[in-house]
Design a protein around this motif. Structure first.
Motif, PDB file in Angstrom:
ATOM      1  N   GLU A  47       0.840  -1.210   0.000  1.00 45.10           N
ATOM      2  CA  GLU A  47       0.000   0.000   0.000  1.00 45.10           C
ATOM      3  C   GLU A  47       0.869   1.252   0.000  1.00 45.10           C
ATOM      4  OE1 GLU A  47      -2.605  -0.607   3.345  1.00 45.10           O
ATOM      5  OE2 GLU A  47      -3.863  -2.008   2.212  1.00 45.10           O
ATOM      6  N   GLU A  48       1.946   1.230   0.787  1.00 43.16           N
ATOM      7  CA  GLU A  48       2.877   2.363   0.831  1.00 43.16           C
ATOM      8  C   GLU A  48       3.530   2.577  -0.539  1.00 43.16           C
ATOM      9  OE1 GLU A  48       7.173   3.490   2.800  1.00 43.16           O
ATOM     10  OE2 GLU A  48       5.941   2.037   3.855  1.00 43.16           O
ATOM     11  N   MET A  49       3.949   1.485  -1.186  1.00 44.53           N
ATOM     12  CA  MET A  49       4.586   1.594  -2.504  1.00 44.53           C
ATOM     13  C   MET A  49       3.614   2.172  -3.525  1.00 44.53           C
ATOM     14  SD  MET A  49       7.651   0.700  -1.975  1.00 44.53           S
ATOM     15  CE  MET A  49       7.379   1.237  -0.283  1.00 44.53           C
ATOM     16  N   ALA A  50       2.382   1.665  -3.533  1.00 48.26           N
ATOM     17  CA  ALA A  50       1.377   2.151  -4.490  1.00 48.26           C
ATOM     18  C   ALA A  50       1.115   3.641  -4.268  1.00 48.26           C
ATOM     19  CB  ALA A  50       0.087   1.342  -4.362  1.00 48.26           C
ATOM     20  N   ARG A  51       0.941   4.021  -3.022  1.00 44.03           N
ATOM     21  CA  ARG A  51       0.632   5.420  -2.697  1.00 44.03           C
ATOM     22  C   ARG A  51       1.794   6.343  -3.053  1.00 44.03           C
ATOM     23  NH1 ARG A  51       0.363   5.016   2.672  1.00 44.03           N
ATOM     24  NH2 ARG A  51       2.521   5.692   2.817  1.00 44.03           N
ATOM     25  N   ASP A  52       3.004   5.995  -2.601  1.00 41.30           N
ATOM     26  CA  ASP A  52       4.151   6.881  -2.794  1.00 41.30           C
ATOM     27  C   ASP A  52       4.544   7.010  -4.260  1.00 41.30           C
ATOM     28  OD1 ASP A  52       4.161   7.140  -0.050  1.00 41.30           O
ATOM     29  OD2 ASP A  52       6.097   6.150   0.256  1.00 41.30           O
ATOM     30  N   GLU A  97       3.559 -17.745   1.325  1.00 38.28           N
ATOM     31  CA  GLU A  97       4.880 -17.285   1.764  1.00 38.28           C
ATOM     32  C   GLU A  97       5.867 -17.167   0.615  1.00 38.28           C
ATOM     33  OE1 GLU A  97       6.964 -19.117   5.040  1.00 38.28           O
ATOM     34  OE2 GLU A  97       5.100 -19.287   6.176  1.00 38.28           O
ATOM     35  N   ALA A  98       5.781 -18.089  -0.333  1.00 39.76           N
ATOM     36  CA  ALA A  98       6.700 -18.048  -1.485  1.00 39.76           C
ATOM     37  C   ALA A  98       6.504 -16.742  -2.258  1.00 39.76           C
ATOM     38  CB  ALA A  98       6.467 -19.248  -2.397  1.00 39.76           C
ATOM     39  N   TYR A  99       5.242 -16.349  -2.445  1.00 38.30           N
ATOM     40  CA  TYR A  99       4.964 -15.079  -3.126  1.00 38.30           C
ATOM     41  C   TYR A  99       5.523 -13.911  -2.308  1.00 38.30           C
ATOM     42  CZ  TYR A  99       2.960 -10.919  -4.947  1.00 38.30           C
ATOM     43  OH  TYR A  99       2.848  -9.639  -5.440  1.00 38.30           O
ATOM     44  N   ASP A 100       5.199 -13.888  -1.022  1.00 41.80           N
ATOM     45  CA  ASP A 100       5.610 -12.770  -0.167  1.00 41.80           C
ATOM     46  C   ASP A 100       7.127 -12.583  -0.198  1.00 41.80           C
ATOM     47  OD1 ASP A 100       2.945 -12.368   0.522  1.00 41.80           O
ATOM     48  OD2 ASP A 100       3.111 -13.416   2.443  1.00 41.80           O
ATOM     49  N   LYS A 101       7.871 -13.686  -0.081  1.00 40.75           N
ATOM     50  CA  LYS A 101       9.336 -13.608  -0.087  1.00 40.75           C
ATOM     51  C   LYS A 101       9.854 -13.116  -1.434  1.00 40.75           C
ATOM     52  CE  LYS A 101      10.120 -17.180   3.381  1.00 40.75           C
ATOM     53  NZ  LYS A 101      10.630 -18.511   3.653  1.00 40.75           N
ATOM     54  N   ALA A 102       9.282 -13.634  -2.523  1.00 36.56           N
ATOM     55  CA  ALA A 102       9.728 -13.237  -3.859  1.00 36.56           C
ATOM     56  C   ALA A 102       9.390 -11.768  -4.128  1.00 36.56           C
ATOM     57  CB  ALA A 102       9.097 -14.141  -4.915  1.00 36.56           C
ATOM     58  N   TYR A 103       8.205 -11.332  -3.699  1.00 38.09           N
ATOM     59  CA  TYR A 103       7.815  -9.926  -3.869  1.00 38.09           C
ATOM     60  C   TYR A 103       8.788  -9.022  -3.111  1.00 38.09           C
ATOM     61  CZ  TYR A 103       5.306  -5.531  -3.092  1.00 38.09           C
ATOM     62  OH  TYR A 103       4.977  -4.200  -3.014  1.00 38.09           O
ATOM     63  N   ALA A 104       9.069  -9.350  -1.863  1.00 40.04           N
ATOM     64  CA  ALA A 104       9.977  -8.525  -1.051  1.00 40.04           C
ATOM     65  C   ALA A 104      11.371  -8.496  -1.666  1.00 40.04           C
ATOM     66  CB  ALA A 104      10.025  -9.051   0.386  1.00 40.04           C
ATOM     67  N   PHE A 142      12.843   6.870  -2.271  1.00 43.96           N
ATOM     68  CA  PHE A 142      13.061   5.510  -2.746  1.00 43.96           C
ATOM     69  C   PHE A 142      14.186   4.820  -1.985  1.00 43.96           C
ATOM     70  CE2 PHE A 142      11.395   7.212  -7.048  1.00 43.96           C
ATOM     71  CZ  PHE A 142      10.124   7.306  -6.526  1.00 43.96           C
ATOM     72  N   GLN A 143      15.131   5.597  -1.440  1.00 48.56           N
ATOM     73  CA  GLN A 143      16.148   4.995  -0.565  1.00 48.56           C
ATOM     74  C   GLN A 143      15.487   4.487   0.712  1.00 48.56           C
ATOM     75  OE1 GLN A 143      18.855   8.358  -0.541  1.00 48.56           O
ATOM     76  NE2 GLN A 143      20.295   7.309  -1.898  1.00 48.56           N
ATOM     77  N   SER A 144      14.511   5.240   1.227  1.00 47.74           N
ATOM     78  CA  SER A 144      13.799   4.756   2.415  1.00 47.74           C
ATOM     79  C   SER A 144      12.957   3.527   2.045  1.00 47.74           C
ATOM     80  CB  SER A 144      12.954   5.856   3.066  1.00 47.74           C
ATOM     81  OG  SER A 144      11.784   6.114   2.331  1.00 47.74           O
ATOM     82  N   HIS A 145      12.401   3.500   0.830  1.00 46.88           N
ATOM     83  CA  HIS A 145      11.678   2.307   0.367  1.00 46.88           C
ATOM     84  C   HIS A 145      12.616   1.099   0.324  1.00 46.88           C
ATOM     85  CE1 HIS A 145       8.350   4.564  -2.113  1.00 46.88           C
ATOM     86  NE2 HIS A 145       8.223   4.718  -0.819  1.00 46.88           N
ATOM     87  N   GLN A 146      13.829   1.314  -0.170  1.00 46.62           N
ATOM     88  CA  GLN A 146      14.787   0.210  -0.269  1.00 46.62           C
ATOM     89  C   GLN A 146      15.088  -0.356   1.116  1.00 46.62           C
ATOM     90  OE1 GLN A 146      18.388   0.924  -2.563  1.00 46.62           O
ATOM     91  NE2 GLN A 146      19.476  -0.646  -1.417  1.00 46.62           N
ATOM     92  N   MET A 147      15.318   0.535   2.092  1.00 43.54           N
ATOM     93  CA  MET A 147      15.576   0.077   3.467  1.00 43.54           C
ATOM     94  C   MET A 147      14.373  -0.697   4.014  1.00 43.54           C
ATOM     95  SD  MET A 147      17.656   3.296   5.108  1.00 43.54           S
ATOM     96  CE  MET A 147      17.285   2.717   6.752  1.00 43.54           C
ATOM     97  N   HIS A 148      13.179  -0.159   3.761  1.00 41.20           N
ATOM     98  CA  HIS A 148      11.949  -0.814   4.223  1.00 41.20           C
ATOM     99  C   HIS A 148      11.823  -2.189   3.565  1.00 41.20           C
ATOM    100  CE1 HIS A 148       7.365  -0.126   5.137  1.00 41.20           C
ATOM    101  NE2 HIS A 148       7.773  -1.314   5.490  1.00 41.20           N
ATOM    102  N   ALA A 149      12.096  -2.265   2.261  1.00 43.16           N
ATOM    103  CA  ALA A 149      12.023  -3.544   1.542  1.00 43.16           C
ATOM    104  C   ALA A 149      13.044  -4.537   2.093  1.00 43.16           C
ATOM    105  CB  ALA A 149      12.250  -3.317   0.043  1.00 43.16           C
ATOM    106  N   GLU A 150      14.249  -4.045   2.407  1.00 48.58           N
ATOM    107  CA  GLU A 150      15.276  -4.925   2.980  1.00 48.58           C
ATOM    108  C   GLU A 150      14.827  -5.485   4.324  1.00 48.58           C
ATOM    109  OE1 GLU A 150      18.650  -2.282   2.843  1.00 48.58           O
ATOM    110  OE2 GLU A 150      19.072  -2.775   0.746  1.00 48.58           O
ATOM    111  N   HIS A 151      14.229  -4.624   5.163  1.00 47.69           N
ATOM    112  CA  HIS A 151      13.723  -5.094   6.461  1.00 47.69           C
ATOM    113  C   HIS A 151      12.593  -6.093   6.267  1.00 47.69           C
ATOM    114  CE1 HIS A 151      15.424  -1.159   8.239  1.00 47.69           C
ATOM    115  NE2 HIS A 151      16.216  -2.145   8.533  1.00 47.69           N
TER     116      HIS A 151
END
Length: 157
Positions: A47-52, A97-104, A142-151
């Motif tokens: 939702e955050e990615m879509a909005r931002d 879970e396989a989808y969630d991990k691959a998406y992240a 997008f750098q903050s998105h990258q950190m969020h995605a890594e977490h």
């Protein structure tokens, strides 16, 4: 120096198209995640990615309209779009879970690629000060998105 010239830097019309394409790709990925994922943490991230990304693209469209620039399709935009389409097809075949991990994992890789392009090519090549400023603002977000995605990716292991 080699005799071969490096690829010419993109002009502002191409930069605008690349930036918009990258944003649209992540909105599409987020919409897919919202359709497929049942994990509340993954859904909140999507939702955050879509909005931002939609918000940054609205700003980009308003800016190019104001400047009278027509975003110009180019090899970089096409390459991003075709890689994203292939990834969406791969992700569509996964569930749970396989989808969630691959998406992240894809979100980490995608933001790394886009952030590298922004800082290494697009921002330095941008001629218009307002476009450069929008790209710099986008890079911080997008750098903050990258950190969020890594977490997120780390939490799903």
């Amino acid at each position: 120096m080699h005799a071969e010239a490096a690829a010419p830097a993109p002009d502002d019309a191409q930069i605008a198209h690349i930036a918009y394409t990258a944003g649209a790709i992540d909105v599409t990925a987020a919409k897919q995640a919202l359709q497929k994922s049942h994990n509340p943490v993954v859904r909140a991230f999507a939702e955050e990615m879509a909005r931002d990304h939609a918000a940054v693209n609205e700003q980009a469209l308003a800016l190019v309209k104001k400047l009278g620039v027509t975003p110009e399709d180019n090899a970089t935009s096409q390459s991003l779009a075709s890689a994203a389409a292939a990834e969406q097809t791969k992700l569509a075949a996964l569930n749970g879970e396989a989808y969630d991990k691959a998406y992240a994992a894809n979100e980490v890789a995608f933001h790394r690629t886009v952030n590298g392009a922004l800082s290494g090519t697009l921002i330095p090549a941008a001629q218009n000060a307002e476009l450069k400023s929008l790209l710099e603002t986008g890079l911080k977000l997008f750098q903050s998105h990258q950190m969020h995605a890594e977490h997120l990716a780390q939490s799903l292991k």
